[in-house]
Design a protein around this motif. Sequence first.
Motif, PDB file in Angstrom:
ATOM      1  N   PRO A   1      10.034  11.078   6.837  1.00 32.86           N
ATOM      2  CA  PRO A   1      10.687  11.162   5.518  1.00 32.86           C
ATOM      3  C   PRO A   1      11.855  10.199   5.340  1.00 32.86           C
ATOM      4  O   PRO A   1      12.314  10.002   4.214  1.00 32.86           O
ATOM      5  N   GLU A   2      12.356   9.607   6.423  1.00 32.45           N
ATOM      6  CA  GLU A   2      13.406   8.596   6.306  1.00 32.45           C
ATOM      7  C   GLU A   2      12.828   7.209   6.041  1.00 32.45           C
ATOM      8  O   GLU A   2      13.574   6.272   5.742  1.00 32.45           O
ATOM      9  N   VAL A   3      11.512   7.090   6.151  1.00 32.57           N
ATOM     10  CA  VAL A   3      10.826   5.813   5.914  1.00 32.57           C
ATOM     11  C   VAL A   3      10.106   5.837   4.571  1.00 32.57           C
ATOM     12  O   VAL A   3      10.244   4.924   3.762  1.00 32.57           O
ATOM     13  N   ILE A   4       9.340   6.880   4.332  1.00 31.27           N
ATOM     14  CA  ILE A   4       8.601   7.031   3.082  1.00 31.27           C
ATOM     15  C   ILE A   4       9.392   7.937   2.141  1.00 31.27           C
ATOM     16  O   ILE A   4       9.789   9.045   2.520  1.00 31.27           O
ATOM     17  N   THR A   5       9.619   7.476   0.933  1.00 31.71           N
ATOM     18  CA  THR A   5      10.310   8.285  -0.068  1.00 31.71           C
ATOM     19  C   THR A   5       9.272   9.037  -0.887  1.00 31.71           C
ATOM     20  O   THR A   5       8.453   8.430  -1.584  1.00 31.71           O
ATOM     21  N   GLU A   6       9.288  10.344  -0.788  1.00 32.11           N
ATOM     22  CA  GLU A   6       8.298  11.195  -1.441  1.00 32.11           C
ATOM     23  C   GLU A   6       8.200  10.916  -2.936  1.00 32.11           C
ATOM     24  O   GLU A   6       9.200  10.912  -3.667  1.00 32.11           O
ATOM     25  N   GLY A   7       6.971  10.635  -3.374  1.00 31.31           N
ATOM     26  CA  GLY A   7       6.710  10.411  -4.781  1.00 31.31           C
ATOM     27  C   GLY A   7       7.090   9.034  -5.289  1.00 31.31           C
ATOM     28  O   GLY A   7       6.864   8.727  -6.459  1.00 31.31           O
ATOM     29  N   VAL A   8       7.665   8.191  -4.428  1.00 29.66           N
ATOM     30  CA  VAL A   8       8.095   6.854  -4.837  1.00 29.66           C
ATOM     31  C   VAL A   8       7.178   5.792  -4.240  1.00 29.66           C
ATOM     32  O   VAL A   8       6.518   5.044  -4.955  1.00 29.66           O
ATOM     33  N   ASP A   9       7.135   5.701  -2.901  1.00 28.05           N
ATOM     34  CA  ASP A   9       6.250   4.730  -2.253  1.00 28.05           C
ATOM     35  C   ASP A   9       5.169   5.410  -1.417  1.00 28.05           C
ATOM     36  O   ASP A   9       4.464   4.774  -0.640  1.00 28.05           O
ATOM     37  N   GLY A  10       5.053   6.723  -1.591  1.00 26.35           N
ATOM     38  CA  GLY A  10       4.023   7.469  -0.886  1.00 26.35           C
ATOM     39  C   GLY A  10       4.180   8.955  -1.115  1.00 26.35           C
ATOM     40  O   GLY A  10       5.083   9.408  -1.837  1.00 26.35           O
ATOM     41  N   PHE A  11       3.285   9.723  -0.493  1.00 28.57           N
ATOM     42  CA  PHE A  11       3.347  11.181  -0.559  1.00 28.57           C
ATOM     43  C   PHE A  11       3.486  11.736   0.854  1.00 28.57           C
ATOM     44  O   PHE A  11       2.893  11.207   1.801  1.00 28.57           O
TER      45      PHE A  11
ATOM     46  N   LEU B   1       0.831  -1.206   0.000  1.00 32.04           N
ATOM     47  CA  LEU B   1       0.000   0.000   0.000  1.00 32.04           C
ATOM     48  C   LEU B   1       0.864   1.255   0.000  1.00 32.04           C
ATOM     49  O   LEU B   1       1.752   1.400   0.855  1.00 32.04           O
ATOM     50  N   PRO B   2       0.632   2.174  -0.913  1.00 31.91           N
ATOM     51  CA  PRO B   2       1.269   3.480  -0.794  1.00 31.91           C
ATOM     52  C   PRO B   2       0.664   4.236   0.381  1.00 31.91           C
ATOM     53  O   PRO B   2      -0.490   3.998   0.756  1.00 31.91           O
ATOM     54  N   SER B   3       1.446   5.121   0.982  1.00 25.38           N
ATOM     55  CA  SER B   3       0.983   5.872   2.152  1.00 25.38           C
ATOM     56  C   SER B   3       0.934   7.361   1.858  1.00 25.38           C
ATOM     57  O   SER B   3       1.758   7.882   1.103  1.00 25.38           O
ATOM     58  N   ILE B   4      -0.006   8.021   2.498  1.00 24.20           N
ATOM     59  CA  ILE B   4       0.009   9.475   2.564  1.00 24.20           C
ATOM     60  C   ILE B   4       0.272   9.825   4.021  1.00 24.20           C
ATOM     61  O   ILE B   4      -0.508   9.497   4.910  1.00 24.20           O
ATOM     62  N   ALA B   5       1.412  10.474   4.254  1.00 27.82           N
ATOM     63  CA  ALA B   5       1.832  10.816   5.604  1.00 27.82           C
ATOM     64  C   ALA B   5       2.265  12.285   5.618  1.00 27.82           C
ATOM     65  O   ALA B   5       1.792  13.077   4.803  1.00 27.82           O
ATOM     66  N   THR B   6       3.167  12.642   6.534  1.00 25.41           N
ATOM     67  CA  THR B   6       3.622  14.024   6.629  1.00 25.41           C
ATOM     68  C   THR B   6       5.149  14.055   6.734  1.00 25.41           C
ATOM     69  O   THR B   6       5.812  13.029   6.792  1.00 25.41           O
ATOM     70  N   ILE B   7       5.668  15.256   6.824  1.00 25.47           N
ATOM     71  CA  ILE B   7       7.104  15.456   7.003  1.00 25.47           C
ATOM     72  C   ILE B   7       7.482  15.424   8.475  1.00 25.47           C
ATOM     73  O   ILE B   7       8.612  15.758   8.834  1.00 25.47           O
ATOM     74  N   GLY B   8       6.581  15.009   9.362  1.00 22.22           N
ATOM     75  CA  GLY B   8       6.812  15.055  10.797  1.00 22.22           C
ATOM     76  C   GLY B   8       7.819  14.031  11.296  1.00 22.22           C
ATOM     77  O   GLY B   8       7.692  12.833  11.032  1.00 22.22           O
ATOM     78  N   GLY B   9       8.830  14.498  12.029  1.00 26.46           N
ATOM     79  CA  GLY B   9       9.783  13.596  12.664  1.00 26.46           C
ATOM     80  C   GLY B   9      10.584  12.790  11.656  1.00 26.46           C
ATOM     81  O   GLY B   9      11.105  13.308  10.672  1.00 26.46           O
TER      82      GLY B   9
END
Length: 395
Positions: A320-330, A309-317
Amino acid sequence: MNICLITTGFPPENGGGIGTYIYNLAKGFVAIGHTVHVISPTSQSNYSVEQVEKLIVHRLPKKYLPKIEAYLPGMRWSFQVYQLIKKLHKQSPIDIIEFPNWEAPGVISQLLLKIPTVVRMHTPFFETLSLDSDNISFSDKMVCNAEEWSCKKANQLISSTRCHANTIIDQYKIDIDDISIIPLGIIDKYQVLKSRDLDNTSFKILYVSRLENRKGTLAFLNSIPLIHEQYQNIQIDIIGSDRPHAPGDIKFQQYFNENLGNFSEVVTFHGFVDDQMLDRFYTEADLFVVPSVYESFGLIYVEAMMYGLPSIATIGGGIPEVITEGVDGFLTDINDSEQISKRVIELINDEYLLTQMGAMARKSFEEKYEFLIMSAKTEELYKKVVSQYATYRNS
């Protein structure tokens, strides 16, 4: 090695983030040949021991001394942990102990036992207080002090992300060289990805986490009307226990019913669900959305990755080291309902992008977050700590 792991809960009882982490770490250690003792609090009235191969789970009822707890919260539990570890150590010497920083269950053991200790730094109490509480009591301050002392007393600190390590460094004035970065990992429960059919069913959005300020619950709920305005054929499943953090100090389901009740046909609050039911929700979902204000790591996103599942999360904490923006989530800004809705609609309207992101999420899981990867890295660190401790003791 003979390893002892302390946790705030252990599945199937009160797992949570720390309990899930310890479960996966313990299973990984056993898989590579170590003996593991897990000490977990239990709601049962009696102490019990469960053993499967080299994994021994000690479920210990928590005791409280109200007069002490008012000034030194958690000290009675810390003493219970110390007593049990001391007993186990006499039966068969323990090589190393890992404690969580949360509520500092290791402080007495670290003070009285001559065994090397590692502290894994999860979201600290001071960070939770900054997000969830306006009034900090004396007992709250004592918990924060105990967590700091436990971290400083540890022979080794572990953080899941560099961002979280920097947060701890800034607060505790700890040297960055004292902290090792080891991302969390989980056991793969979903080895065959299913094909999701978006043509004949509603688009399913899944939220799995506690309903509270730190998880960005309000921003997510307020994004629902914006999503629904552009795409009505949605189904939103909200999984997790509810807390009175919504405006007016009410629970979020009540807030939704009173302010967003027009969308009740597309939103279902399920509360806490068991693992089997949770697995079903993950496998049926199309998109995972939890816009946390802060995560030291964000194990929930790794779980979503495991299910493709792709994720929509935030830049909090550390997110961004877990989700790569535009690759496996936003990644959106914190508490930005409009950005959340735009990203959801973008993926609803672009099935190819949704599918590609899902495939990349699964790839990220396999390459970085499978539990044996975490266990092997932690094993390597433990051996180094044990060796250094032995050298220090013999010098």
